[in-house]
Write an enzyme that holds these catalytic residues in place. Structure first.
Site, PDB file in Angstrom:
ATOM      1  N   GLU A  82      -4.573   2.381  -4.347  1.00  0.00           N
ATOM      2  CA  GLU A  82      -3.111   2.322  -4.258  1.00  0.00           C
ATOM      3  C   GLU A  82      -2.632   0.989  -3.707  1.00  0.00           C
ATOM      4  O   GLU A  82      -1.470   0.855  -3.322  1.00  0.00           O
ATOM      5  CB  GLU A  82      -2.605   3.467  -3.376  1.00  0.00           C
ATOM      6  CG  GLU A  82      -2.892   3.314  -1.897  1.00  0.00           C
ATOM      7  CD  GLU A  82      -4.288   3.785  -1.488  1.00  0.00           C
ATOM      8  OE1 GLU A  82      -4.513   4.010  -0.304  1.00  0.00           O
ATOM      9  OE2 GLU A  82      -5.164   3.933  -2.387  1.00  0.00           O
ATOM     10  N   ASP A 127       0.867  -1.174   0.000  1.00  0.00           N
ATOM     11  CA  ASP A 127       0.000   0.000   0.000  1.00  0.00           C
ATOM     12  C   ASP A 127       0.908   1.230   0.000  1.00  0.00           C
ATOM     13  O   ASP A 127       1.899   1.298   0.757  1.00  0.00           O
ATOM     14  CB  ASP A 127      -0.881   0.001   1.254  1.00  0.00           C
ATOM     15  CG  ASP A 127      -2.123   0.861   1.054  1.00  0.00           C
ATOM     16  OD1 ASP A 127      -2.277   1.403  -0.062  1.00  0.00           O
ATOM     17  OD2 ASP A 127      -2.906   0.971   1.999  1.00  0.00           O
ATOM     18  N   ILE A 128       0.627   2.205  -0.912  1.00  0.00           N
ATOM     19  CA  ILE A 128       1.439   3.430  -0.980  1.00  0.00           C
ATOM     20  C   ILE A 128       1.103   4.286   0.242  1.00  0.00           C
ATOM     21  O   ILE A 128      -0.076   4.598   0.505  1.00  0.00           O
ATOM     22  CB  ILE A 128       1.167   4.190  -2.282  1.00  0.00           C
ATOM     23  CG1 ILE A 128       1.540   3.313  -3.488  1.00  0.00           C
ATOM     24  CG2 ILE A 128       1.944   5.509  -2.321  1.00  0.00           C
ATOM     25  CD1 ILE A 128       1.219   3.940  -4.837  1.00  0.00           C
TER      26      ILE A 128
END
Length: 555
Positions: A469, A426-427
């Site tokens: 994301e 996950d960004i």
């Protein structure tokens, strides 16, 4: 005079016919010259087998009459003591004294044995020829007497012309033969025949005759003139050959060829044929329309020159294999059009075999399938695009959520209990990136992050965008230690260099990673995703930009 005459002569003296023969007569009858052997004896004693003949000759001579016998067969003594059959011309005339009193009979003998034997041989040859001609039923002989206009002909000629066999044998007016000729051919034949007679030249003609049964037959007539001492044509000697069967066969063949050409010229394909060894001998007109080359201008290298160079090795090998095996020929390749474009052809050929199964010919077609090929290529590209749309995320070019789940499930369901690791990424702070740089900037960051993750993976690893994301990575054959190594490579590469936007602004990007390791066939995809997702929350709660591992339970 008789003794010294060069021709064989016999003088039969008195009523008993006492023989006095000259040397020529003794040599003719192969009699020795001793006095008691021939001369001085009655002729009936010398040749007793012919006593009745001698009696007739002597009786007629005594009455003052002559006797002439032609081709008379007489057995005479031979030099080896046996008898031989010979043929003679015999002429006997009475010998009278001055008062017409009977003295004897003078005979002159001519040996015609050689002549008779030649006649017999010729007769035998003629008989054999007649039997051969009669047996063939196809060839007949005829003779025309030019002066009288009468023709004689054998049975085969009579049957061909529908005339009486007896009349043809005895002599028939020549006009009846011309009357039997087909009306459409009659004038042509008569003119040609009269020209041959006038010019004293050989004659040959082919025409139709109509028999008594009304059927039309084809004949070929040949003749040569027989010239007399004054240079005039006495007779025309000829033969008639019945060629009806050959003409019918030729006509049927011509009709078959016409139908074949009509069919092939109507087809949109190029139709061709070749001999058993592969040498082409026929092309339909579609060949010239396609290539711009007339069939008569085709040479040995033409085919090779027209095939697309990259395709020629395969085309040549497949054709040679078909010639060797006799199996059907079926291949697609590009062939040069008269426009210069190489177009796709579908080329097929079937072998034609004789009764023994031996290939005697090949018949083939070449179909222009270029447009269909282009359409198929377009369809294939469209299908690839549809597959790509369905399986590849249009922004990041990694697998879509659906495609990732399908492929990962297939791998896990396939099989063996090999170790497999799952990463969830996950960004970090992605919402603030969107808020700061806009959605366009956020999209650029997503693309950047996906490329950095892919750079750390192997070719057979799977990566998919699960949404927003969030990304998932499946690492086949990857144990715990290796999974840690991959995760740390991703973390390091991601934060090593800030990402630059198009306007030059720099964005620091980090990711949080949750990971787990299980066994294919023992852990389901949902189970691995759930455990990795829980580990991801642990990484976020632990301060982000880090990787957290959580073990999967295996059966």
């Amino acid at each position: 005079m008789s003794v010294y005459a060069p021709s064989p002569m016999l003088l039969l003296v008195g009523h008993e016919g006492i023989v006095i023969a000259n040397d020529a007569a003794r040599q003719l009858f192969a009699i020795k010259a001793s006095a008691g052997s021939f001369n001085g004896r009655a002729v009936a004693d010398v040749l007793p087998a012919y006593a009745p003949l001698w009696k007739l000759i002597l009786t007629r001579a005594q009455l003052g009459e002559t006797t002439a016998l032609r081709d008379e067969p007489i057995r005479t003594p031979a030099s080896d003591g046996d008898e031989q059959l010979r043929w003679f011309h015999l002429d006997f005339m009475p010998v009278l004294d001055s008062a017409n009193g009977f003295l004897g009979t003078l005979g002159m003998v001519c040996d015609v044995t050689d002549h008779i034997q030649r006649i017999h041989e010729l007769s035998d040859s003629e008989e054999r020829l007649r039997l051969a001609l009669d047996g063939s039923g196809m060839v007949g002989v005829w003779t025309l007497d030019v002066a009288s206009g009468l023709s004689t002909a054998d049975v085969n000629v009579a049957r061909a012309y529908g005339l009486s066999e007896e009349d043809c044998k005895n002599g028939i007016d020549d006009s009846l033969f011309f009357d039997a000729i087909h009306p459409d051919d009659r004038e042509r034949v008569q003119t040609a025949f009269e020209h041959a007679v006038v010019t004293r030249s050989s004659y040959q003609n082919k025409y139709r005759v109509i028999g008594r049964d009304g059927k039309t037959r084809w004949v070929i007539t040949s003749a040569k003139p027989s010239i007399d001492g004054y240079g005039e044509v006495m007779r025309m000697l000829g033969v008639v050959i019945d060629v009806t069967n050959q003409m019918e066969t030729a006509s049927a063949l011509a009709e078959s060829r016409f139908r074949f050409q009509t069919l092939t010229e109507a087809l949109p394909q190029i139709v061709w044929s070749c001999a058993a060894d592969g040498e082409h001998d026929y092309f339909s007109k579609r060949w010239s329309e396609f290539t711009g080359i007339a069939p008569e201008n085709i040479v040995e290298e033409t085919w090779k020159e027209l095939v697309f160079p990259d395709h020629w090795p395969t085309v040549s090998d497949v054709w040679d294999a078909a010639l060797r095996s006799g199996e059907p020929y079926d291949i697609d390749y590009r062939f040069r059009h008269h426009s210069g474009e190489y177009r796709w052809l579908r080329v097929m050929a079937l072998p034609i075999r004789d009764d023994d199964g031996k290939v005697i010919r090949w018949f083939g077609t070449s179909t222009d399938v270029h447009d269909a090929y282009l359409l198929a290529e377009q369809r294939e590209k469209l299908a690839d695009e549809l597959v790509k749309i369905a399986t590849v995320d249009h922004l990041t070019q990694v697998l879509t959520r659906r495609a990732f789940i399908d492929r990962a499930s297939e791998f896990l369901d396939a099989g063996a209990a090999a170790e497999v690791s799952m990463l969830m990424l996950d960004i970090d702070h992605f919402k603030s990136i969107n808020d700061t740089y806009g959605h366009a900037g956020g999209d650029c960051v997503l693309v950047y992050a996906a490329k950095r993750v892919q750079a750390c993976l192997k070719q057979h690893d799977l990566i998919g965008r699960l949404g927003g994301e969030e990304f998932a990575v499946l690492l086949p054959g990857c144990a715990v230690e290796q999974a840690h190594q991959v995760a740390h490579r991703i973390l390091h590469l991601m934060q090593r260099d800030p990402f630059k936007l198009e306007d030059g602004q720099q964005v620091s990007v980090t990711v949080s990673i949750g990971m787990t390791t299980g066994a294919a066939g023992a852990n389901s995809l949902d189970e691995l995703l759930m455990i990795a997702d829980q580990a991801l929350y642990g990484a976020k709660n632990g301060g982000r930009n880090r990787a957290v591992f959580s073990s999967a339970q295996t059966a």
